[in-house]
Design an enzyme around this catalytic site. Structure first.
Site, PDB file in Angstrom:
ATOM      1  N   LYS A  33      -3.948  85.795 -44.151  1.00 48.31           N
ATOM      2  CA  LYS A  33      -4.811  84.630 -44.313  1.00 48.31           C
ATOM      3  C   LYS A  33      -5.706  83.913 -42.998  1.00 48.31           C
ATOM      4  CE  LYS A  33      -3.204  80.287 -45.565  1.00 48.31           C
ATOM      5  NZ  LYS A  33      -4.263  79.398 -44.994  1.00 48.31           N
ATOM      6  N   ASP A  61      -9.479  81.690 -46.557  1.00 49.27           N
ATOM      7  CA  ASP A  61      -9.012  80.243 -47.134  1.00 49.27           C
ATOM      8  C   ASP A  61      -9.888  79.310 -46.781  1.00 49.27           C
ATOM      9  OD1 ASP A  61      -7.462  78.259 -48.420  1.00 49.27           O
ATOM     10  OD2 ASP A  61      -5.860  78.480 -47.015  1.00 49.27           O
ATOM     11  N   LYS A  63     -11.563  77.136 -48.843  1.00 52.20           N
ATOM     12  CA  LYS A  63     -11.785  75.907 -49.697  1.00 52.20           C
ATOM     13  C   LYS A  63     -13.011  75.360 -49.859  1.00 52.20           C
ATOM     14  CE  LYS A  63      -6.574  74.760 -48.836  1.00 52.20           C
ATOM     15  NZ  LYS A  63      -6.335  75.706 -47.691  1.00 52.20           N
ATOM     16  N   ASP A  66     -18.657  72.186 -53.212  1.00 54.40           N
ATOM     17  CA  ASP A  66     -19.937  71.444 -52.815  1.00 54.40           C
ATOM     18  C   ASP A  66     -20.617  71.789 -54.311  1.00 54.40           C
ATOM     19  OD1 ASP A  66     -22.570  70.790 -51.810  1.00 54.40           O
ATOM     20  OD2 ASP A  66     -21.790  71.169 -49.886  1.00 54.40           O
ATOM     21  N   THR A 116      -1.136  70.021 -51.431  1.00 55.50           N
ATOM     22  CA  THR A 116       0.355  69.464 -51.464  1.00 55.50           C
ATOM     23  C   THR A 116       0.270  68.214 -50.419  1.00 55.50           C
ATOM     24  OG1 THR A 116       0.633  71.322 -49.895  1.00 55.50           O
ATOM     25  CG2 THR A 116       1.534  71.464 -51.910  1.00 55.50           C
ATOM     26  N   ARG A 207       4.198  79.636 -40.069  1.00 52.66           N
ATOM     27  CA  ARG A 207       4.795  79.295 -38.682  1.00 52.66           C
ATOM     28  C   ARG A 207       6.179  79.931 -38.766  1.00 52.66           C
ATOM     29  NH1 ARG A 207       3.556  73.258 -39.116  1.00 52.66           N
ATOM     30  NH2 ARG A 207       3.408  73.841 -41.099  1.00 52.66           N
TER      31      ARG A 207
HETATM   32  O1  C5P Z   1       2.795  77.526 -41.421  1.00 47.90           O
HETATM   33  P1  C5P Z   1       2.875  77.134 -42.469  1.00 47.90           P
HETATM   34  O2  C5P Z   1       3.847  78.064 -43.448  1.00 47.90           O
HETATM   35  O3  C5P Z   1       3.332  75.912 -43.163  1.00 47.90           O
HETATM   36  O4  C5P Z   1       1.382  77.454 -43.291  1.00 47.90           O
HETATM   37  C1  C5P Z   1       1.083  77.468 -44.523  1.00 47.90           C
HETATM   38  C2  C5P Z   1      -0.369  77.757 -44.819  1.00 47.90           C
HETATM   39  O5  C5P Z   1      -0.742  77.452 -45.946  1.00 47.90           O
HETATM   40  C3  C5P Z   1      -1.340  77.152 -43.847  1.00 47.90           C
HETATM   41  O6  C5P Z   1      -2.382  77.770 -43.541  1.00 47.90           O
HETATM   42  C4  C5P Z   1      -1.855  76.069 -44.675  1.00 47.90           C
HETATM   43  O7  C5P Z   1      -3.153  75.297 -44.066  1.00 47.90           O
HETATM   44  C5  C5P Z   1      -1.825  76.270 -45.962  1.00 47.90           C
HETATM   45  N1  C5P Z   1      -1.690  75.548 -47.071  1.00 47.90           N
HETATM   46  C6  C5P Z   1      -0.771  74.821 -47.286  1.00 47.90           C
HETATM   47  N2  C5P Z   1      -0.606  73.960 -48.450  1.00 47.90           N
HETATM   48  C7  C5P Z   1      -1.609  73.815 -49.112  1.00 47.90           C
HETATM   49  C8  C5P Z   1      -2.444  74.854 -49.066  1.00 47.90           C
HETATM   50  C9  C5P Z   1      -2.628  75.655 -48.097  1.00 47.90           C
HETATM   51  O8  C5P Z   1       0.228  74.346 -46.491  1.00 47.90           O
HETATM   52  N3  C5P Z   1      -1.444  73.066 -50.409  1.00 47.90           N
END
Ligand code: C5P
Length: 232
Positions: A33, A61, A63, A66, A116, A207
């Site tokens: 992603k 991603d 998002k 517009d 979220t 992460r």
């Molecule tokens: O590091 P981590 O597992 O928290 O990464 C989650 C990924 O999902 C990040 O790229 C974050 O921007 C994305 N994301 C999220 N919550 C959302 C939409 C996307 O954590 N509602």
């Protein structure tokens, strides 16, 4: 070997790091992603760089949100990069989601329901009254009716969204943490096993993989921990 239904979030500070992470994880996961920050910093060339010769699916991603004409133009512009998934905000409305679907017919448009990061208080302040899950279900239906082939929702919502939209729509869940992993800034997390059992098709994990000493080893371990039936 079958690659696991995981999208590794390459939230890297630079192109070199993103490319290194991608190379390490692509033997084990189906999708990588690229998010807004990396795309804005490095430009569209990041897509080919992280894809390399691996044949991994690309999740762009961005998002988008517009007026329909502008979203259509942006979707068309990035369709040439051949992402498998492109995100738009469902709250942009039916015509906007439809504009993205029509502009990029070979791309699965993934609609984000409610971020979220938005609490009940924030949603009230922007005028989205009522329980967040009601809004999530409403937006999920709107997006699917407009042609979205995938939805992004939290693991806590995925079972309700699955009931709402039925089978055939790809449900993508961030906020996934293996048992024992640090939840970091994700408030509402679920394990990979739970998210899949609740109806998710693709798990976004960042992460816990990219922050590991060896992202390839971490990706392989999480992939191996998934139930075999679901990892196929
Ligand atoms: O590091 P981590 O597992 O928290 O990464 C989650 C990924 O999902 C990040 O790229 C974050 O921007 C994305 N994301 C999220 N919550 C959302 C939409 C996307 O954590 N509602």
């Amino acid at each position: 070997m079958t690659r696991a239904p995981i999208a590794v979030a390459l939230d890297a500070p630079d192109l070199e790091t993103a490319a290194r992470w991608a190379q390490a994880v692509t033997p084990y996961v189906a999708v990588v992603k690229v998010g807004l920050e990396l795309f804005c910093r490095t430009g569209p060339s990041v897509v080919d760089t992280v894809r390399g010769g691996s044949g991994v699916d690309l999740f762009l991603d961005l998002k988008l949100h517009d007026i329909p004409n502008t979203v259509a133009g942006a979707a068309k512009a990035v369709a040439g990069l051949k992402p498998t998934y492109l995100t738009v905000h469902a709250s942009g409305g039916r015509d906007m989601v439809r504009a993205a679907v029509d502009a990029a017919p070979d791309v699965t448009i993934a609609a984000v329901t409610i971020l979220t990061s938005l609490s009940q208080g924030v949603l009230d302040a922007v005028g989205l009254a009522g329980p967040p899950l009601d809004a999530v279900r409403r937006l999920a239906t709107l997006a699917v009716d407009a042609g979205a082939g995938a939805l992004v929702c939290s693991p806590q919502e995925v079972a309700a969204v699955r009931r709402e939209v039925g089978d055939g729509i790809i449900l993508i869940t961030p906020g996934v943490r293996p048992v024992g992993a640090d939840s970091q800034d994700q408030a509402r997390v679920a394990t990979p096993e739970q998210a899949l059992a609740d109806g998710a098709d693709l798990l976004v994990i960042g992460r816990p993989i990219t922050g590991a000493p060896d992202p390839g080893v971490a990706a392989a371990a999480i992939a191996a921990s998934l139930p075999a039936r679901l990892a196929d």
